[in-house]
Design an enzyme around this catalytic site. Structure first.
Site, mmCIF file in Angstrom:
data_model
loop_
_atom_site.group_PDB
_atom_site.id
_atom_site.type_symbol
_atom_site.label_atom_id
_atom_site.label_comp_id
_atom_site.label_asym_id
_atom_site.label_seq_id
_atom_site.Cartn_x
_atom_site.Cartn_y
_atom_site.Cartn_z
ATOM 1 N N CYS A 125 0.880 -1.166 0.000
ATOM 2 C CA CYS A 125 0.000 0.000 0.000
ATOM 3 C C CYS A 125 0.912 1.208 0.000
ATOM 4 O O CYS A 125 1.548 1.509 1.014
ATOM 5 C CB CYS A 125 -0.915 0.011 1.223
ATOM 6 S SG CYS A 125 -1.975 1.483 1.280
ATOM 7 N N CYS A 128 -0.618 4.383 2.403
ATOM 8 C CA CYS A 128 -0.729 4.253 3.861
ATOM 9 C C CYS A 128 -0.425 2.811 4.249
ATOM 10 O O CYS A 128 0.699 2.365 4.125
ATOM 11 C CB CYS A 128 -2.088 4.714 4.358
ATOM 12 S SG CYS A 128 -3.484 3.986 3.461
ATOM 13 N N SER A 129 -1.428 2.077 4.712
ATOM 14 C CA SER A 129 -1.183 0.680 5.088
ATOM 15 C C SER A 129 -2.441 -0.157 4.929
ATOM 16 O O SER A 129 -2.770 -0.970 5.788
ATOM 17 C CB SER A 129 -0.675 0.601 6.534
ATOM 18 O OG SER A 129 -1.615 1.200 7.426
ATOM 19 N N CYS A 130 -3.181 0.049 3.838
ATOM 20 C CA CYS A 130 -4.403 -0.725 3.595
ATOM 21 C C CYS A 130 -4.060 -2.215 3.552
ATOM 22 O O CYS A 130 -3.126 -2.620 2.849
ATOM 23 C CB CYS A 130 -5.046 -0.282 2.290
ATOM 24 S SG CYS A 130 -5.627 1.431 2.330
#
Length: 229
Positions: A125, A128-130
């Site tokens: 991702c 961000c950190s999906c």
């Protein structure tokens, strides 16, 4: 969105696969700044009676050991065993995974990408950190780190080498960028010598990193029991 990039290695993504989650904070223990801030916030909220540490621990334990990554490992194992399910997973991963009872937070919209003999898939991702919590549990620290998020796109082959995965030069590496609208599950190749194994035995061969794309599924000879958990 897939990317196909192979450039020169950049900075080390700094992924550390061993994380000490103990709560001993004596003078000889040094926390990284983010961990220290989180724990300070937790202490303040607990003292104000706004959170219950036991409830917080139960939530974390649910995502670490119950929600995933064992769920994802079972999805992969079933795809290995049942061609019809594998076809369904390719066509509509959200529905196929939901049918197994693994729908939930951060896994509302899923796509499964299958490794082949000449193509290896890697998930990142970049913004961000999906991450698909419902099938893989909580994301590892390195997945959220800016160096991994940048280099997985610009130098995927170099990043994989740092994880210990050195793929043949002829293997195409395809990078998939997760978003808030769509998250990915990598279906690794089924290891040789697994004929006759059942779903749970096959799931033991599927670790979290294999479903992100930074590792392969384990072979029966080298597998450590519980690797898919």
């Amino acid at each position: 969105m897939p990317h196909d990039h192979e450039q020169n290695p950049g900075q080390n993504p700094g992924h550390d696969h061993g994380h000490d989650h103990g709560h001993d904070h004596g003078p000889d223990n040094h926390l990284d700044p983010m961990t220290a801030r989180v724990m300070a916030l937790e202490t303040i909220l607990t003292e104000k009676g706004l959170i219950d540490p036991a409830a917080l621990d139960a939530i974390i334990e649910t995502y670490v050991s119950k929600v995933g990554p064992r769920n994802g490992a079972r999805v992969v194992a079933r795809a290995w065993l049942e061609p019809d399910f594998a076809d369904w997973l390719r066509e509509d991963a959200t529905a196929a995974i939901t049918e197994m009872g693994y729908a939930g937070r951060q896994g509302e919209h899923m796509r499964a990408v299958f490794n082949t003999g000449d193509t290896h898939n890697l998930v990142v991702c970049t913004l961000c950190s999906c991450y698909p919590w419902s099938v893989l549990g909580l994301p590892p620290v390195w997945y959220k780190a800016p160096p991994y998020r940048a280099r997985a796109v610009s130098d995927p082959r170099g990043v994989l080498r740092e994880f210990g995965l050195d793929l043949p030069a002829a293997t195409r590496i395809r990078v998939w960028d997760s978003t808030a609208e769509l998250r990915y599950l990598v279906v690794p190749l089924r290891p040789e010598g697994t004929e006759g194994l059942g779903l749970e035995e096959l799931a033991d061969l599927v670790g979290r990193d294999a479903m992100i794309g930074t590792a392969l599924a384990a072979s029966p000879a080298t597998n450590v029991p519980g690797a898919g958990r």
